[in-house]
Scaffold this motif. Structure first.
Motif, PDB file in Angstrom:
ATOM      1  N   MET A 129       0.859  -1.176   0.000  1.00  0.00           N
ATOM      2  CA  MET A 129       0.000   0.000   0.000  1.00  0.00           C
ATOM      3  C   MET A 129       0.896   1.227   0.000  1.00  0.00           C
ATOM      4  SD  MET A 129      -3.034   1.025   2.673  1.00  0.00           S
ATOM      5  CE  MET A 129      -3.881  -0.513   2.315  1.00  0.00           C
ATOM      6  N   GLY A 130       0.645   2.147  -0.883  1.00  0.00           N
ATOM      7  CA  GLY A 130       1.465   3.338  -0.962  1.00  0.00           C
ATOM      8  C   GLY A 130       0.732   4.482  -1.607  1.00  0.00           C
ATOM      9  N   GLY A 131       1.136   5.705  -1.262  1.00  0.00           N
ATOM     10  CA  GLY A 131       0.541   6.895  -1.840  1.00  0.00           C
ATOM     11  C   GLY A 131      -0.641   7.440  -1.076  1.00  0.00           C
ATOM     12  N   TYR A 132      -1.189   6.667  -0.122  1.00  0.00           N
ATOM     13  CA  TYR A 132      -2.324   7.134   0.668  1.00  0.00           C
ATOM     14  C   TYR A 132      -1.825   7.937   1.866  1.00  0.00           C
ATOM     15  CZ  TYR A 132      -5.208   3.741  -1.876  1.00  0.00           C
ATOM     16  OH  TYR A 132      -5.860   3.036  -2.851  1.00  0.00           O
ATOM     17  N   PRO A 133      -2.589   8.953   2.319  1.00  0.00           N
ATOM     18  CA  PRO A 133      -2.229   9.620   3.568  1.00  0.00           C
ATOM     19  C   PRO A 133      -2.213   8.624   4.723  1.00  0.00           C
ATOM     20  CG  PRO A 133      -3.921  10.850   2.370  1.00  0.00           C
ATOM     21  CD  PRO A 133      -3.779   9.537   1.672  1.00  0.00           C
ATOM     22  N   ASP A 134      -1.441   8.919   5.743  1.00  0.00           N
ATOM     23  CA  ASP A 134      -1.290   7.989   6.869  1.00  0.00           C
ATOM     24  C   ASP A 134      -2.626   7.667   7.517  1.00  0.00           C
ATOM     25  OD1 ASP A 134       1.402   7.939   6.409  1.00  0.00           O
ATOM     26  OD2 ASP A 134       1.886   9.450   7.915  1.00  0.00           O
ATOM     27  N   PHE A 135      -3.484   8.679   7.701  1.00  0.00           N
ATOM     28  CA  PHE A 135      -4.741   8.418   8.384  1.00  0.00           C
ATOM     29  C   PHE A 135      -5.643   7.510   7.553  1.00  0.00           C
ATOM     30  CE2 PHE A 135      -5.689  12.082   5.753  1.00  0.00           C
ATOM     31  CZ  PHE A 135      -6.944  11.812   5.256  1.00  0.00           C
ATOM     32  N   ALA A 136      -5.566   7.658   6.212  1.00  0.00           N
ATOM     33  CA  ALA A 136      -6.385   6.797   5.357  1.00  0.00           C
ATOM     34  C   ALA A 136      -5.836   5.380   5.333  1.00  0.00           C
ATOM     35  CB  ALA A 136      -6.443   7.367   3.939  1.00  0.00           C
ATOM     36  N   ALA A 137      -4.512   5.245   5.238  1.00  0.00           N
ATOM     37  CA  ALA A 137      -3.908   3.906   5.255  1.00  0.00           C
ATOM     38  C   ALA A 137      -4.208   3.197   6.563  1.00  0.00           C
ATOM     39  CB  ALA A 137      -2.407   4.019   5.037  1.00  0.00           C
ATOM     40  N   SER A 196      -8.941  11.765   1.551  1.00  0.00           N
ATOM     41  CA  SER A 196      -7.657  11.450   0.917  1.00  0.00           C
ATOM     42  C   SER A 196      -7.422  12.253  -0.343  1.00  0.00           C
ATOM     43  CB  SER A 196      -7.593   9.954   0.580  1.00  0.00           C
ATOM     44  OG  SER A 196      -7.768   9.160   1.730  1.00  0.00           O
ATOM     45  N   GLY A 197      -8.451  12.979  -0.800  1.00  0.00           N
ATOM     46  CA  GLY A 197      -8.296  13.742  -2.025  1.00  0.00           C
ATOM     47  C   GLY A 197      -8.426  12.905  -3.273  1.00  0.00           C
ATOM     48  N   GLY A 198      -9.035  11.735  -3.176  1.00  0.00           N
ATOM     49  CA  GLY A 198      -9.186  10.863  -4.327  1.00  0.00           C
ATOM     50  C   GLY A 198     -10.273  11.350  -5.266  1.00  0.00           C
ATOM     51  N   ALA A 199     -10.076  11.089  -6.560  1.00  0.00           N
ATOM     52  CA  ALA A 199     -11.073  11.502  -7.551  1.00  0.00           C
ATOM     53  C   ALA A 199     -11.538  10.350  -8.425  1.00  0.00           C
ATOM     54  CB  ALA A 199     -10.506  12.605  -8.438  1.00  0.00           C
ATOM     55  N   ALA A 200     -10.696   9.318  -8.597  1.00  0.00           N
ATOM     56  CA  ALA A 200     -11.053   8.174  -9.448  1.00  0.00           C
ATOM     57  C   ALA A 200     -10.358   6.935  -8.896  1.00  0.00           C
ATOM     58  CB  ALA A 200     -10.656   8.416 -10.892  1.00  0.00           C
ATOM     59  N   VAL A 201     -11.019   5.790  -9.062  1.00  0.00           N
ATOM     60  CA  VAL A 201     -10.504   4.530  -8.517  1.00  0.00           C
ATOM     61  C   VAL A 201     -10.781   3.413  -9.521  1.00  0.00           C
ATOM     62  CG1 VAL A 201     -10.725   2.788  -6.697  1.00  0.00           C
ATOM     63  CG2 VAL A 201     -10.824   5.199  -6.114  1.00  0.00           C
ATOM     64  N   VAL A 202      -9.805   2.529  -9.674  1.00  0.00           N
ATOM     65  CA  VAL A 202      -9.990   1.293 -10.432  1.00  0.00           C
ATOM     66  C   VAL A 202      -9.508   0.141  -9.571  1.00  0.00           C
ATOM     67  CG1 VAL A 202      -9.265  -0.063 -12.424  1.00  0.00           C
ATOM     68  CG2 VAL A 202      -9.783   2.343 -12.706  1.00  0.00           C
ATOM     69  N   SER A 203     -10.334  -0.867  -9.424  1.00  0.00           N
ATOM     70  CA  SER A 203      -9.954  -2.087  -8.700  1.00  0.00           C
ATOM     71  C   SER A 203     -10.012  -3.243  -9.687  1.00  0.00           C
ATOM     72  CB  SER A 203     -10.896  -2.341  -7.518  1.00  0.00           C
ATOM     73  OG  SER A 203     -10.514  -3.514  -6.833  1.00  0.00           O
ATOM     74  N   TRP A 204      -8.846  -3.844  -9.945  1.00  0.00           N
ATOM     75  CA  TRP A 204      -8.741  -4.896 -10.958  1.00  0.00           C
ATOM     76  C   TRP A 204      -8.434  -6.229 -10.293  1.00  0.00           C
ATOM     77  CZ3 TRP A 204      -9.534  -2.855 -15.847  1.00  0.00           C
ATOM     78  CH2 TRP A 204      -9.574  -3.771 -16.879  1.00  0.00           C
ATOM     79  N   PRO A 205      -9.194  -7.281 -10.611  1.00  0.00           N
ATOM     80  CA  PRO A 205      -8.941  -8.577  -9.969  1.00  0.00           C
ATOM     81  C   PRO A 205      -7.610  -9.180 -10.425  1.00  0.00           C
ATOM     82  CG  PRO A 205     -10.568  -8.810 -11.715  1.00  0.00           C
ATOM     83  CD  PRO A 205     -10.316  -7.338 -11.579  1.00  0.00           C
TER      84      PRO A 205
END
Length: 722
Positions: A359-367, A414-423
């Protein structure tokens, strides 16, 4: 089926009739009441509605549009007292006009025009805005001239000018709406401000009799640059409606021109048309430049994606553990072309939860909120991808909030705007998920999704390899530990020292082996070997050859015959198909050491009395492998108490940039410098570390044997016998 199609066609026709007739009625009424007085730039909005309707529908439905034009035109004209003859003339003019304009545009553009393209815009202006209204103007102008007893050329110009502006300012936005309305929706407040500003500034310009360009052109330029062609066209519409309203109220900016009223009207209409066209062309140019920049940026991002995939593939090819895989993904995929944040999750052994591998790139509180795992039953993008085996693609925060309301606050924070979750799949089953997140709005187009799919595929393949490797390594380690002890068993009459150093210090597995076995009648069997290959196959070969060599030695075979039998065994039982081996048998009764070699480096003998080191090169033979009827020669040497016999594998003498002879001479010199009474295990380790220090390209195995008092009474130094 036929009846259903007929009903559908009738329903569509009725709807089309209504969509044309109602705006036509509204435009005609405005033309009569608001845009027909004074000398202001009166225009006919209905002309834009009809030509746009024909350009957007099949020719088979054009009779419906013509019917709507005729009925609406007759209704309005008769309502305002035009008389039947004039009304029929106007109906014919307004029917022929869109038929001509639409037919020409469709023929020139090979279909409905895309006004974002300069060529299509030019064809639209020439056909729908110029020629179509000109034909209609001839019919309508002559009708007007006969009714009002005016000059027919001026009447034609008056008609043409009003309809041409109507086509440009009403028809163009209708055609552009499906293509560019998203721009206005994304900038709704700005759109309203520009349109309102244009109307207000038009009123001010007309009231104060100021040059229109002073206020209006900057606003049109802003609309063109910010709201594209549709914004420019709508801004032009606001200008036209307001200007015509002001003209009807008695305000105009062209009344001082030394022209008749129709001429003043033509100048005003031409001014509006030129302003709007220039704005639309400006929007085209700006959009073209923006598109070119975006294309260059897209090409750069695509190159970066390809570079990322190449680097990731290289790193994953050498990743042997799950942690190494996670580190490789974090180092390569978090970038401008990849994503601002990512997470890799794996299904746990019992299939009830996803464990976070990386896991990387997320703020500490979100992680921290993710913890170490998430139950598979929880509604998240990662768990949905694993449960369904299908990617989860979320382009906006609003969409994420609808799908996962419980977790939306963390995405927003977290300031996220778009997400992709790929199996991540293996064998047709989802074993985990790759989650990529962006801080900026993303198109998530085909290129991005293909990149995400490629990364997920590479991760899944690497995880499968890592699992296979882990299982294979565990089996190999157990097998090697079982057949290759760290120190040899004690043997009466000899002292044995061993040093075994694999090339891979982390994994500790190799294909080299040694053996020291006490045989019947006080004899001793000694061997070293090196099989081709690495990992579990090499360890399996090593175990088989070592065990087979022991069995043959226990049968009493001398070294040369033992290698003949072992070569036959290797042809049928080896994975790598090749191995080198050195074998020796000590017979204490005769104080003789017999030895043979299968492509192996020659052993050394250090004489106790002089410290002289002899290279025992009296035995030869091919490597063990698929060689039929291989034969091996055997050497014999007499030994005495205190002599030291040294066997080794080629990893000790082969070094990059050094020939084998130089390596053997170094070993001989080092052994000659021994005192003769040192502890052999530590002496072998020092020999290995000195002559072949890490990093090594090959495994190193050294066996040293000091002969004891069990030898016969023989003070001879001995000689090498063939």
């Amino acid at each position: 089926m036929i009846a259903s199609r007929v009903r559908d066609r009738i329903g569509f026709g009725a709807g089309l009739f209504g969509w044309v007739a109602l705006p036509y009625l509204a435009g005609s009424v405005l033309s009569w009441q608001t845009f027909g007085g004074g000398i202001g730039p009166a225009f006919f909005p209905a002309a834009g509605v009809t030509v746009a309707a024909m350009l957007l529908t099949k020719r088979t439905m054009w009779p419906v549009i013509v019917a709507a034009i005729v009925i609406a035109e007759l209704a309005v004209d008769l309502r305002y007292g035009a008389g039947w003859q004039t009304s029929v003339g106007f109906a014919v003019a307004n029917s022929v006009e869109p038929l001509v304009g639409a037919s020409l545009v469709l023929a020139w553009c090979k279909g409905p025009p895309d006004l974002r393209k300069r060529e299509d815009l030019a064809r639209f202006v020439a056909g729908a805005m110029m020629l179509g209204p000109l034909v209609g103007g001839v019919i309508g102008g002559v009708t007007t001239a006969l009714r009002d007893q005016v000059d027919w050329p001026m009447a034609i110009v008056h008609w043409w000018a009003g309809d041409a502006v109507g086509v440009l300012l009403i028809g163009a936005p209708i055609l552009l709406w499906p293509l560019q309305s998203h721009i206005l929706r994304s900038r709704m407040l700005e759109t309203m401000a520009v349109l309102t500003g244009m109307a207000v500034l038009t009123v001010v310009s007309f009231r104060l009799e100021l040059p229109p360009a002073l206020f209006l052109l900057p606003v049109m330029a802003w609309a063109a640059l910010r709201l594209d062609m549709l914004g420019a066209a709508l801004c032009g519409g606001a200008l036209t409606f307001t200007a015509n309203g002001m003209a009807n109220a008695g305000y105009t900016t062209f009344e001082n021109l030394d022209l008749h009223r129709p001429g003043q009207l033509a100048i005003a209409q031409a001014f509006i048309a030129v302003v709007v066209l220039v704005a639309m062309l400006t929007a085209q140019e700006a959009a073209g430049r923006v598109t070119a920049v975006q294309q260059r940026q897209a090409e750069r991002r695509e190159r970066e994606r390809l570079e990322t995939l190449a680097n990731l593939g290289q790193m994953l090819s050498g990743a042997l553990t799950q942690n190494q895989i996670g580190d490789a993904v974090l180092s390569q995929v978090i970038n401008e072309a990849g994503a601002q944040a990512l997470a890799v999750a794996l299904l746990n052994d019992d299939g009830t939860a996803l464990d976070w591998l990386a896991m990387g790139g997320y703020p500490d509180f979100a992680a921290y909120q993710f913890h170490d795992s998430v139950a598979l039953g929880e509604p998240t993008a990662a768990t949905d991808a694993v449960r369904t085996g299908q990617p989860v693609i979320i382009r906006t925060v609003a969409e994420y909030r609808r799908r996962y309301p419980a977790n939306a606050k963390w995405m927003v924070a977290s300031g996220g705007a778009a997400v992709v979750s790929w199996p991540l799949t293996a064998g047709g089953k989802a074993i985990g998920a790759l989650v990529l997140a962006w801080a900026d709005t993303q198109p998530l187009d085909t290129a991005q999704l293909a990149y995400t799919s490629a990364v997920a595929t590479m991760i899944a393949q690497a995880l499968v390899r890592a699992r296979i490797y882990a299982d294979e390594h565990a089996r190999a380690a157990v097998l090697q530990a079982a057949v290759l002890p760290t120190s040899p068993a004690p043997i009466d009459g000899v002292e044995v020292g061993v040093s075994y150093e694999p090339a891979d210090l982390v994994q500790g597995l190799g294909g080299d082996w040694y053996d020291a076995l006490e045989l019947p009648h006080g004899r001793t069997y000694l061997a070293v070997g090196d099989v081709v290959g690495h990992g579990l196959p090499a360890v399996e070969d090593m175990a088989q050859l070592r065990s087979a060599g022991r069995a043959l030695a226990l049968q009493g075979l001398p070294p040369a015959q033992l290698l003949v039998a072992l070569n036959a065994f290797t042809r049928h039982a080896s994975n790598g198909k090749f191995a080198t081996m050195g074998v020796a048998v000590l017979d204490p009764a005769s104080s003789t050491l017999s030895y043979a070699s299968a492509g192996h480096p020659p052993p050394l003998l250090r004489r106790a009395s002089t410290g002289t080191v002899i290279r025992l090169s009296g035995a030869h033979g091919p490597v063990l492998g698929p060689i039929a009827r291989a034969s091996y020669s055997e050497g014999n040497v007499e030994v005495v108490e205190g002599d030291i016999f040294v066997m080794y594998t080629d990893g000790l003498i082969e070094r990059r940039g050094q020939d084998i002879e130089s390596g053997m001479q170094r070993v001989e010199q080092y052994v000659a410098d021994w005192s003769g009474d040192e502890a052999l295990p530590s002496a072998c380790r020092e020999l290995t570390q000195t002559v072949a220090p890490p990093p090594r390209n090959d495994d190193v195995c050294v066996v040293a044997v000091r002969f004891g008092t069990s030898l016969g009474d023989n003070d001879s130094q001995g000689t090498t016998l063939s």
